[in-house]
Design a protein around this motif. Structure first.
Motif, PDB file in Angstrom:
ATOM      1  N   ILE A 331      -8.247  12.782   0.361  1.00 10.48           N
ATOM      2  CA  ILE A 331      -8.348  11.816   1.464  1.00 10.48           C
ATOM      3  C   ILE A 331      -6.940  11.295   1.754  1.00 10.48           C
ATOM      4  O   ILE A 331      -6.271  10.765   0.865  1.00 10.48           O
ATOM      5  CB  ILE A 331      -9.275  10.641   1.065  1.00 10.48           C
ATOM      6  N   ASN A 332      -6.513  11.478   2.963  1.00 10.71           N
ATOM      7  CA  ASN A 332      -5.174  11.020   3.337  1.00 10.71           C
ATOM      8  C   ASN A 332      -5.305   9.854   4.313  1.00 10.71           C
ATOM      9  O   ASN A 332      -5.939   9.985   5.356  1.00 10.71           O
ATOM     10  CB  ASN A 332      -4.391  12.176   3.972  1.00 10.71           C
ATOM     11  N   LEU A 333      -4.680   8.700   3.981  1.00  8.90           N
ATOM     12  CA  LEU A 333      -4.791   7.529   4.854  1.00  8.90           C
ATOM     13  C   LEU A 333      -3.497   7.261   5.617  1.00  8.90           C
ATOM     14  O   LEU A 333      -3.339   6.221   6.235  1.00  8.90           O
ATOM     15  CB  LEU A 333      -5.169   6.301   4.006  1.00  8.90           C
ATOM     16  N   ASN A 334      -2.558   8.186   5.531  1.00  6.41           N
ATOM     17  CA  ASN A 334      -1.255   7.994   6.169  1.00  6.41           C
ATOM     18  C   ASN A 334      -1.130   8.821   7.444  1.00  6.41           C
ATOM     19  O   ASN A 334      -1.744   9.876   7.578  1.00  6.41           O
ATOM     20  CB  ASN A 334      -0.148   8.435   5.207  1.00  6.41           C
ATOM     21  N   GLU A 335      -0.260   8.300   8.332  1.00  4.72           N
ATOM     22  CA  GLU A 335       0.072   9.049   9.535  1.00  4.72           C
ATOM     23  C   GLU A 335       0.724  10.375   9.136  1.00  4.72           C
ATOM     24  O   GLU A 335       0.413  11.445   9.649  1.00  4.72           O
ATOM     25  CB  GLU A 335       1.048   8.191  10.361  1.00  4.72           C
ATOM     26  N   ASP A 336       1.626  10.269   8.168  1.00  3.47           N
ATOM     27  CA  ASP A 336       2.369  11.440   7.708  1.00  3.47           C
ATOM     28  C   ASP A 336       1.482  12.272   6.776  1.00  3.47           C
ATOM     29  O   ASP A 336       0.856  11.736   5.860  1.00  3.47           O
ATOM     30  CB  ASP A 336       3.607  10.943   6.949  1.00  3.47           C
ATOM     31  N   LYS A 337       1.442  13.583   7.037  1.00  2.00           N
ATOM     32  CA  LYS A 337       0.524  14.419   6.231  1.00  2.00           C
ATOM     33  C   LYS A 337       1.253  15.222   5.160  1.00  2.00           C
ATOM     34  O   LYS A 337       0.628  15.960   4.396  1.00  2.00           O
ATOM     35  CB  LYS A 337      -0.242  15.370   7.158  1.00  2.00           C
ATOM     36  N   ASP A 338       2.573  15.120   5.082  1.00  2.00           N
ATOM     37  CA  ASP A 338       3.359  15.977   4.197  1.00  2.00           C
ATOM     38  C   ASP A 338       2.943  15.840   2.730  1.00  2.00           C
ATOM     39  O   ASP A 338       2.750  16.832   2.025  1.00  2.00           O
ATOM     40  CB  ASP A 338       4.859  15.659   4.311  1.00  2.00           C
ATOM     41  N   ILE A 381      -4.987   9.202  -1.089  1.00  2.00           N
ATOM     42  CA  ILE A 381      -3.546   9.044  -0.906  1.00  2.00           C
ATOM     43  C   ILE A 381      -3.293   8.030   0.206  1.00  2.00           C
ATOM     44  O   ILE A 381      -3.507   8.303   1.391  1.00  2.00           O
ATOM     45  CB  ILE A 381      -2.885  10.401  -0.584  1.00  2.00           C
ATOM     46  N   GLY A 382      -2.900   6.808  -0.205  1.00  2.02           N
ATOM     47  CA  GLY A 382      -2.535   5.773   0.769  1.00  2.02           C
ATOM     48  C   GLY A 382      -1.020   5.587   0.746  1.00  2.02           C
ATOM     49  O   GLY A 382      -0.292   6.390   0.158  1.00  2.02           O
ATOM     50  N   GLU A 383      -0.574   4.497   1.342  1.00  2.00           N
ATOM     51  CA  GLU A 383       0.865   4.215   1.416  1.00  2.00           C
ATOM     52  C   GLU A 383       1.492   4.083   0.033  1.00  2.00           C
ATOM     53  O   GLU A 383       2.541   4.672  -0.255  1.00  2.00           O
ATOM     54  CB  GLU A 383       1.040   2.896   2.167  1.00  2.00           C
ATOM     55  N   ASP A 384       0.822   3.319  -0.860  1.00  2.00           N
ATOM     56  CA  ASP A 384       1.374   3.070  -2.204  1.00  2.00           C
ATOM     57  C   ASP A 384       1.516   4.359  -2.990  1.00  2.00           C
ATOM     58  O   ASP A 384       2.498   4.574  -3.697  1.00  2.00           O
ATOM     59  CB  ASP A 384       0.456   2.134  -2.995  1.00  2.00           C
ATOM     60  N   GLU A 385       0.523   5.219  -2.877  1.00  5.22           N
ATOM     61  CA  GLU A 385       0.549   6.485  -3.632  1.00  5.22           C
ATOM     62  C   GLU A 385       1.774   7.303  -3.225  1.00  5.22           C
ATOM     63  O   GLU A 385       2.448   7.867  -4.068  1.00  5.22           O
ATOM     64  CB  GLU A 385      -0.727   7.298  -3.395  1.00  5.22           C
ATOM     65  N   VAL A 386       2.051   7.344  -1.935  1.00  6.16           N
ATOM     66  CA  VAL A 386       3.205   8.133  -1.476  1.00  6.16           C
ATOM     67  C   VAL A 386       4.490   7.497  -2.021  1.00  6.16           C
ATOM     68  O   VAL A 386       5.357   8.195  -2.560  1.00  6.16           O
ATOM     69  CB  VAL A 386       3.257   8.198   0.073  1.00  6.16           C
ATOM     70  N   LYS A 387       4.593   6.160  -1.906  1.00  7.44           N
ATOM     71  CA  LYS A 387       5.800   5.450  -2.337  1.00  7.44           C
ATOM     72  C   LYS A 387       6.055   5.661  -3.837  1.00  7.44           C
ATOM     73  O   LYS A 387       7.168   5.937  -4.261  1.00  7.44           O
ATOM     74  CB  LYS A 387       5.621   3.958  -2.038  1.00  7.44           C
TER      75      LYS A 387
END
Ligand code: HAM
Length: 422
Positions: A331-338, A381-387
């Motif tokens: 599950i991706n919650l970000n605009e960016d899909k990378d 995968i939200g913002e925090d996960e990417v960061k």
């Protein structure tokens, strides 16, 4: 009006393909167990590969898709696998370079212009084997064993092996004379095709779809085998006993193709769902086919299973246990899909099956998709996960959720899977 499939042909849709592949995967395992190598021959051949002089079989005389694209060559879509395999065996001189017998197997589409009904199609698939180059009753029994134990391993109930011997050329010649004498005075009582068979191959009258039920055919004299053929058949039966394969001798079994000699067999289903098409597979020995194709005088034996027919039975007996679940849904919650894309790919590289959201739908919609796809783990995968280079993992079996460092993700998923089954 949108196009539809041609009469007698069917799409194998994804759910059916799963079943089809289960059957063919197991068949390939059996090929290996018995030392067979897979071969693929062209879908069409010169017509002469299938059609021999004086051929009386329905398949050759009535059901072949024959065409001539250049107005010169006569070509035919293969109606069965044996003839093409033997053509290839001879053309590639396999008898010279290989130890005999050469054991070849195939899973291929066949084409017969028959009247379609349940279990009878115009395009269908055969899984078959041909063991070419030696003649020994042990080989006959082993070939039957391959097919029989394949069917038994699938778990099908109500399966019966029928065997018969058509004898060697001496027995067949004698029998032919008996049948000519017997049927000759009754020519008019036979169907049109059998009148023809009486001149070309009276044995085939015995399994005619129209005449076989009549008193005339039922009372026809039985085949008397030559001493050698009888001894051979006794040995085949002995080896079937040794292998623990139950069988019935059916002295009316002559099979639909002309090339058989000595042992012939069919495996039939007694399950009602098979309807009138109860033969799951059939085969037999052919002493003359290799020579007729221009090869040396060596014998072969084989059989072919109709896959679609087998599938009907397996469905009726609920043999298929289909697991369409996946390991992970991302599950991706970000605009960016990378980040989500690379996590998914890394998991696939580590043999996890993964599906992901492509459109950045709502969290609820993505959870719904993960449920529909029956995912074991939902990775969020939200913002925090990417960061933080992490992934949130929800285990749908234990309902536990945790945050895992990305570099430890595959090890952690492996461990969660293992722990659950301990
Ligand atoms: P066959 O008995 O003509 O033999 O076909 C073998 C199997 O193919 C049948 O038992 C049936 O399961 C399936 N089959 C035949 N026709 C159809 C159809 N129209 N629709 C669906 N399934 C069908 C042969 O073809 C021989 N080449 C077998 C063989 C191999 N003999 C020696 N080696």
């Amino acid at each position: 009006m949108p196009y539809q499939t041609v009469k007698g042909t069917y799409d194998l849709l994804p759910d059916t393909m799963i079943k089809f592949n289960m059957l063919s995967d197991l068949f390939r395992q059996f090929m290996n167990l018995y030392g067979y190598s897979e071969i693929k021959t062209p879908v069409f051949e010169f017509t002469g590969v299938f059609q021999k002089e004086n051929d009386t079989s329905d398949m050759v005389t009535k059901e072949m898709y024959t065409f001539s694209p250049n107005g010169k060559d006569s070509l035919t879509l293969r109606p069965e696998g044996t003839a093409g395999v033997i053509r290839s065996f001879v053309e590639n001189k396999m008898y010279g370079s290989n130890e005999l017998p050469v054991k070849l197997a195939y899973i291929e589409e066949m084409f017969r212009h028959e009247r379609p009904q349940k279990g009878r199609q115009r395009q269908f698939t055969q899984m078959g084997v041909e063991c070419i180059g030696d003649k020994d009753p042990l080989i006959d029994a082993e070939v039957i064993a391959l097919g029989y134990f394949y069917i038994k391993t699938l778990g099908l109930q109500g399966v019966k092996v029928l065997i018969n011997s058509l004898g060697d050329s001496e027995s067949r010649l004698n029998y032919r004379k008996f049948l000519e004498e017997y049927f000759g005075p009754h020519r008019e009582e036979l169907c049109f095709d059998c009148q023809n068979r009486l001149d070309k191959n009276p044995l085939r009258i015995l399994d005619c779809k129209i005449d076989s039920g009549t008193k005339l055919v039922q009372d026809a004299p039985k085949m008397v085998l030559s001493e050698a053929s009888n001894a051979y058949f006794e040995k085949v039966k002995h080896y079937l006993d040794v292998l623990g394969i139950p069988y019935e001798v059916d002295d009316r079994l002559v099979r639909g193709l002309d090339y058989y000699t000595d042992t012939v067999f069919e495996v039939v289903s007694t399950n009602e769902s098979s309807g009138s098409q109860a033969t799951i597979f059939g085969g037999g020995r052919y002493d003359d086919l290799v020579k007729e194709m221009g090869g040396p005088s060596i014998s072969g034996i084989g059989f072919a299973i109709g896959v679609e027919r087998l599938m009907i039975l397996c469905e009726a007996e609920e043999i298929f246990a289909i697991d369409k679940s996946i390991d992970c849904y991302v599950i991706n919650l970000n605009e960016d899909k990378d980040y989500a894309l690379s996590v998914a790919e890394e998991l696939r590289n580590n043999s996890f099956s993964v599906e992901m959201d492509y459109y950045k739908r709502s969290l609820k919609a993505q959870f719904k998709s993960s449920e529909r796809k029956n995912a074991r783990f939902v990775l969020i995968i939200g913002e925090d996960e990417v960061k933080n280079e992490e992934v949130s993992v929800k285990d749908t079996l234990t309902k536990a959720q945790e945050t895992v460092a990305r570099k430890e993700l595959t090890d952690r998923l492996d461990q969660l899977m293992e722990d659950y089954y301990v």
